[in-house]
Every structure is written in C-alpha cells, then in structure tokens.
Design a protein around this motif. Structure first.
Motif, PDB file in Angstrom:
ATOM      1  N   LEU A  50       8.889  10.259  20.816  1.00 34.10           N
ATOM      2  CA  LEU A  50       9.025  10.712  19.432  1.00 34.10           C
ATOM      3  C   LEU A  50       8.116  11.911  19.161  1.00 34.10           C
ATOM      4  N   THR A  51       6.886  11.865  19.656  1.00 35.51           N
ATOM      5  CA  THR A  51       5.961  12.990  19.472  1.00 35.51           C
ATOM      6  C   THR A  51       6.492  14.244  20.149  1.00 35.51           C
ATOM      7  N   THR A  52       7.054  14.086  21.337  1.00 38.21           N
ATOM      8  CA  THR A  52       7.617  15.239  22.044  1.00 38.21           C
ATOM      9  C   THR A  52       8.773  15.848  21.258  1.00 38.21           C
ATOM     10  N   LEU A  53       9.638  15.002  20.720  1.00 39.63           N
ATOM     11  CA  LEU A  53      10.784  15.514  19.956  1.00 39.63           C
ATOM     12  C   LEU A  53      10.333  16.218  18.681  1.00 39.63           C
ATOM     13  N   ASN A  74      15.996  29.236  24.451  1.00 40.95           N
ATOM     14  CA  ASN A  74      15.439  29.061  25.809  1.00 40.95           C
ATOM     15  C   ASN A  74      14.323  28.014  25.792  1.00 40.95           C
ATOM     16  N   TYR A  75      13.474  28.091  24.768  1.00 39.83           N
ATOM     17  CA  TYR A  75      12.422  27.073  24.624  1.00 39.83           C
ATOM     18  C   TYR A  75      13.050  25.687  24.475  1.00 39.83           C
ATOM     19  N   LEU A  76      14.096  25.598  23.663  1.00 38.74           N
ATOM     20  CA  LEU A  76      14.743  24.301  23.425  1.00 38.74           C
ATOM     21  C   LEU A  76      15.360  23.726  24.701  1.00 38.74           C
ATOM     22  N   ILE A  77      15.922  24.584  25.527  1.00 38.02           N
ATOM     23  CA  ILE A  77      16.458  24.115  26.817  1.00 38.02           C
ATOM     24  C   ILE A  77      15.343  23.503  27.655  1.00 38.02           C
ATOM     25  N   GLY A  78      14.206  24.175  27.701  1.00 42.05           N
ATOM     26  CA  GLY A  78      13.073  23.640  28.458  1.00 42.05           C
ATOM     27  C   GLY A  78      12.547  22.347  27.865  1.00 42.05           C
ATOM     28  N   ALA A  79      12.484  22.280  26.528  1.00 38.22           N
ATOM     29  CA  ALA A  79      11.989  21.061  25.881  1.00 38.22           C
ATOM     30  C   ALA A  79      12.933  19.882  26.140  1.00 38.22           C
ATOM     31  N   CYS A  80      14.235  20.133  26.091  1.00 40.05           N
ATOM     32  CA  CYS A  80      15.197  19.056  26.386  1.00 40.05           C
ATOM     33  C   CYS A  80      15.063  18.591  27.833  1.00 40.05           C
ATOM     34  N   THR A  81      14.844  19.532  28.740  1.00 41.63           N
ATOM     35  CA  THR A  81      14.627  19.162  30.134  1.00 41.63           C
ATOM     36  C   THR A  81      13.340  18.349  30.272  1.00 41.63           C
ATOM     37  N   GLY A  82      12.326  18.700  29.516  1.00 42.84           N
ATOM     38  CA  GLY A  82      11.081  17.937  29.528  1.00 42.84           C
ATOM     39  C   GLY A  82      11.268  16.517  29.013  1.00 42.84           C
ATOM     40  N   VAL A  83      12.115  16.350  27.997  1.00 46.31           N
ATOM     41  CA  VAL A  83      12.388  15.009  27.470  1.00 46.31           C
ATOM     42  C   VAL A  83      13.123  14.172  28.525  1.00 46.31           C
ATOM     43  N   LEU A  86      10.609  13.227  31.059  1.00 52.19           N
ATOM     44  CA  LEU A  86       9.751  12.149  30.554  1.00 52.19           C
ATOM     45  C   LEU A  86      10.459  10.804  30.621  1.00 52.19           C
ATOM     46  N   ARG A  87      11.738  10.764  30.285  1.00 56.76           N
ATOM     47  CA  ARG A  87      12.506   9.512  30.368  1.00 56.76           C
ATOM     48  C   ARG A  87      12.618   9.027  31.807  1.00 56.76           C
ATOM     49  N   MET A  88      12.860   9.972  32.725  1.00 52.79           N
ATOM     50  CA  MET A  88      12.957   9.585  34.140  1.00 52.79           C
ATOM     51  C   MET A  88      11.610   9.084  34.647  1.00 52.79           C
ATOM     52  N   LEU A  89      10.537   9.737  34.250  1.00 52.70           N
ATOM     53  CA  LEU A  89       9.199   9.302  34.652  1.00 52.70           C
ATOM     54  C   LEU A  89       8.900   7.912  34.091  1.00 52.70           C
ATOM     55  N   ALA A  90       9.253   7.679  32.841  1.00 53.80           N
ATOM     56  CA  ALA A  90       9.016   6.372  32.226  1.00 53.80           C
ATOM     57  C   ALA A  90       9.812   5.277  32.939  1.00 53.80           C
ATOM     58  N   ARG A  91      11.039   5.580  33.318  1.00 54.40           N
ATOM     59  CA  ARG A  91      11.844   4.595  34.049  1.00 54.40           C
ATOM     60  C   ARG A  91      11.236   4.289  35.410  1.00 54.40           C
ATOM     61  N   THR A 135       6.216  20.786  26.829  1.00 53.67           N
ATOM     62  CA  THR A 135       5.993  20.180  25.510  1.00 53.67           C
ATOM     63  C   THR A 135       5.607  18.711  25.642  1.00 53.67           C
ATOM     64  N   TYR A 136       6.185  18.006  26.582  1.00 58.09           N
ATOM     65  CA  TYR A 136       5.834  16.589  26.745  1.00 58.09           C
ATOM     66  C   TYR A 136       4.377  16.437  27.177  1.00 58.09           C
ATOM     67  N   LYS A 137       3.865  17.415  27.912  1.00 59.98           N
ATOM     68  CA  LYS A 137       2.447  17.369  28.295  1.00 59.98           C
ATOM     69  C   LYS A 137       1.556  17.521  27.059  1.00 59.98           C
ATOM     70  N   ALA A 138       1.964  18.377  26.134  1.00 57.25           N
ATOM     71  CA  ALA A 138       1.205  18.533  24.897  1.00 57.25           C
ATOM     72  C   ALA A 138       1.209  17.220  24.106  1.00 57.25           C
ATOM     73  N   ALA A 139       2.328  16.501  24.142  1.00 61.54           N
ATOM     74  CA  ALA A 139       2.393  15.205  23.458  1.00 61.54           C
ATOM     75  C   ALA A 139       1.443  14.202  24.114  1.00 61.54           C
ATOM     76  N   VAL A 140       1.352  14.238  25.426  1.00 57.44           N
ATOM     77  CA  VAL A 140       0.432  13.341  26.137  1.00 57.44           C
ATOM     78  C   VAL A 140      -1.019  13.690  25.797  1.00 57.44           C
ATOM     79  N   ILE A 141      -1.326  14.981  25.765  1.00 57.28           N
ATOM     80  CA  ILE A 141      -2.692  15.406  25.427  1.00 57.28           C
ATOM     81  C   ILE A 141      -3.018  15.032  23.987  1.00 57.28           C
TER      82      ILE A 141
END
Length: 154
Positions: A50-53, A74-83, A86-91, A135-141
């Motif tokens: 949720l924080t990443t989104l 372009n940023y949004l494409i990267g952010a979606c790839t990051g999400v 993150l989902r794959m990492l969580a799984r 962006t997901y790294k920023a959410a983790v930080i």
C-alpha cells in the motif's frame, strides 16, 4: 481382538487413544490458521504494498507536473514493475522454510528485461523506469524509519 498384520496406527481393533482425536483436530485447526508471526508478516506485506502504491501515485503526479507525461509514464512503468517484483519477493519469502530452502533470483529478470526493452525502444527512458522500480525500496526505508522512531506503531 487385534490384527497382527497391520501396524498399530492402522489397526482398527486396537484400543483408541482418547487424546488422539483432539490432537488431530487441534493440529488441523492450527494448520488452517496462520500463526502470529505469519499474520504479522502478512500485515507488513500489505503495508509495504500500500505504501509503495501511494508513493508511486504521488511521485507520478509530481513528475507529470514538473517534467512531462512521457517521463511520468516511464516512471509509472518502473513503479508497476517494482510492485510486481515486491509481490514476487513476498511470495518467495512466504514459501521460505515450507517449500523452498532459499530465495531464488528469477524475479530480477523483470528488471533486466524492462531495462533491455527500454534501451531498445526510443519511447522509453531508462532512468525514470529505474527510479520507478526503486519506489518499493523507498517504501521499505520509510517503514524502517517509522518503526525505528516510533517502535510501538510498527
């Protein structure tokens, strides 16, 4: 009367252990509900997603306002790839210990493939895509800082 050919567990004529049905019922109930640590993990996973989104939406709007729609997309494409990453990492982390012994690196193919496509296609720009992916790294930080400063809310 007991049957000598069957092991004691399958011998239907053997006297029943009065504690056996309760333990099998309780173990089935325990396996159906995740334990407290897994519930905490799911809560952390949902919080990070949720924080990443939210961060991606805010940064997308800011980039669109300051730069251009093309760079923001372009940023949004990267952010979606990051999400997705993150989902794959969580799984993978969720399966750690139950099905897998270690975490694989196959999810990095997402980033490498995206960067390769961006380098070949003139409409895509590598830097906004890469920053969007992070962006997901920023959410983790942000989560780490929040739990360090306010540990009771973690």
């Amino acid at each position: 009367m007991t049957t000598p050919d069957l092991p004691p567990e399958t011998n239907t004529n053997a006297p029943a252990d009065p504690a056996a049905p309760e333990s099998s019922d309780s173990s089935a109930a325990l396996s159906a509900q995740p334990d407290a640590s897994m519930q905490e993990y799911y809560k952390l996973q949902n919080h990070l997603l949720l924080t990443t989104l939210v961060m991606a939406a805010v940064i997308f709007s800011s980039v669109w306002a300051v730069y251009s729609l093309n760079i923001a997309l372009n940023y949004l494409i990267g952010a979606c790839t990051g999400v997705v990453y993150l989902r794959m990492l969580a799984r993978n982390v969720e399966q750690l210990g139950r099905e897998k012994g270690r975490i694989g690196n196959t999810r990095l193919v997402l980033l490498v493939g995206l960067i390769l496509i961006a380098s070949r296609w003139n409409q895509l720009q590598i830097m906004p895509i890469f920053l969007g992916f992070l962006t997901y790294k920023a959410a983790v930080i942000l989560y780490m800082l929040r739990t360090s400063i306010l540990p009771s809310q973690g």
